[in-house]
Design an enzyme around this catalytic site. Sequence first.
Site, PDB file in Angstrom:
ATOM      1  N   SER A  49      25.645  47.995 -11.330  1.00 39.59           N
ATOM      2  CA  SER A  49      25.406  49.395 -11.695  1.00 39.59           C
ATOM      3  C   SER A  49      26.721  50.022 -12.152  1.00 39.59           C
ATOM      4  O   SER A  49      27.809  49.504 -11.874  1.00 39.59           O
ATOM      5  CB  SER A  49      24.826  50.178 -10.513  1.00 39.59           C
ATOM      6  OG  SER A  49      25.840  50.425  -9.553  1.00 39.59           O
ATOM      7  N   ASP A  81      23.802  47.351 -15.679  1.00 38.31           N
ATOM      8  CA  ASP A  81      22.518  48.039 -15.515  1.00 38.31           C
ATOM      9  C   ASP A  81      22.666  49.498 -15.968  1.00 38.31           C
ATOM     10  O   ASP A  81      23.796  50.002 -16.103  1.00 38.31           O
ATOM     11  CB  ASP A  81      22.105  47.940 -14.036  1.00 38.31           C
ATOM     12  CG  ASP A  81      20.619  48.138 -13.831  1.00 38.31           C
ATOM     13  OD1 ASP A  81      19.859  48.114 -14.819  1.00 38.31           O
ATOM     14  OD2 ASP A  81      20.200  48.326 -12.665  1.00 38.31           O
ATOM     15  N   HIS A 178      12.220  53.297  -9.443  1.00 41.04           N
ATOM     16  CA  HIS A 178      13.356  52.787  -8.671  1.00 41.04           C
ATOM     17  C   HIS A 178      13.247  53.255  -7.226  1.00 41.04           C
ATOM     18  O   HIS A 178      12.688  54.302  -6.954  1.00 41.04           O
ATOM     19  CB  HIS A 178      14.671  53.292  -9.269  1.00 41.04           C
ATOM     20  CG  HIS A 178      14.936  52.768 -10.652  1.00 41.04           C
ATOM     21  ND1 HIS A 178      15.165  53.573 -11.725  1.00 41.04           N
ATOM     22  CD2 HIS A 178      15.001  51.496 -11.113  1.00 41.04           C
ATOM     23  CE1 HIS A 178      15.369  52.828 -12.805  1.00 41.04           C
ATOM     24  NE2 HIS A 178      15.272  51.562 -12.465  1.00 41.04           N
ATOM     25  N   GLY A 179      13.798  52.481  -6.304  1.00 47.03           N
ATOM     26  CA  GLY A 179      13.796  52.871  -4.888  1.00 47.03           C
ATOM     27  C   GLY A 179      12.595  52.311  -4.153  1.00 47.03           C
ATOM     28  O   GLY A 179      11.956  51.370  -4.622  1.00 47.03           O
TER      29      GLY A 179
HETATM   30 ZN   LIG Z   1      16.263  50.046 -13.545  1.00 45.53          ZN
END
Ligand SMILES: [Zn+2]
Length: 294
Positions: A49, A81, A178-179
């Site tokens: 990330s 990402d 996400h998550g």
């Molecule tokens: Zn993603």
Amino acid sequence: MIASTSAMAAHAREHGYAVPAVNVLDDISLRAVVAAAVEASAPLIVQISVKTVKQLGTELTTTTFRLAAQDAPIPVALHLDHCPDRAVISDVVAAGWSSVLFDASDRDLADAERETCEVVAQAHAAGVDVESEIENIVGVEDGVGSDVALHAYSVEQLADIAKRTGVDLLAPQLGTAHGQYKARPVLLPDRVRRLAELVDIPIVLHGGTGLTAEDFHAFIAAGVSKINISTAVKMAYMKAAADHLDVARAKDKWDPPTMFRQIQGAVTEAIATHIEWFGATGHAAGALAAGVGR
Ligand SMILES: [Zn+2]
């Protein structure tokens, strides 16, 4: 061996599986996911990330990846990402990463298209692949993203823009987030099927953590060939650390290397399950033979 993201995804599409694209946070989680892929003889995409690359620095991240991947008996790519920040993209393109996700989902359509063209020209000149996202994949991940779907387009629009910009991989909104899911999501494998009829580039599924093996199989059958996993790594990592610290506190014994080993084992186990669900087991040799190295 260090590999090309788009070539691996194309091989996966052709052979009916998806390449696991796993976010790592440090050398412990990096070695853990490489170990899981080596054990399964599966191709692998290591993802970083923007938050993590800023924390570790581009040079340390790149060098750590190279040391872990270059002699591995499987193809491994290094991917940036969700990145809306052009300066970070320039940095990792210069460092020779395999690919970047230029996340233009915060821009309106005209700006998203124009800037994606610019990123593609810059990245391709350095032999780096570009994954494109112009629709929001809901959920905030490492400080990037939104909980509201701000930009949504038709599959025809997505296909046209992908062709005009010349991107190598496409990340559309597929009902995932996400998550951690609080409720069962409404998944859109049909959208993959319709897109795959219009464009011949790999389609990427984000927000994979929390889906079932059947969900993944439906997406892969529809044409997804790269699946991103991040939250599962964070959960395995932090729960193993918490378990270790509970015991350390009870015994008043403090030994970080023991905790690192336990974290590594837990992350390897979590990713091994996903590799199997994605059907990637045993495909490393075929991918290497197909020339996915870079
Ligand atoms: Zn993603």
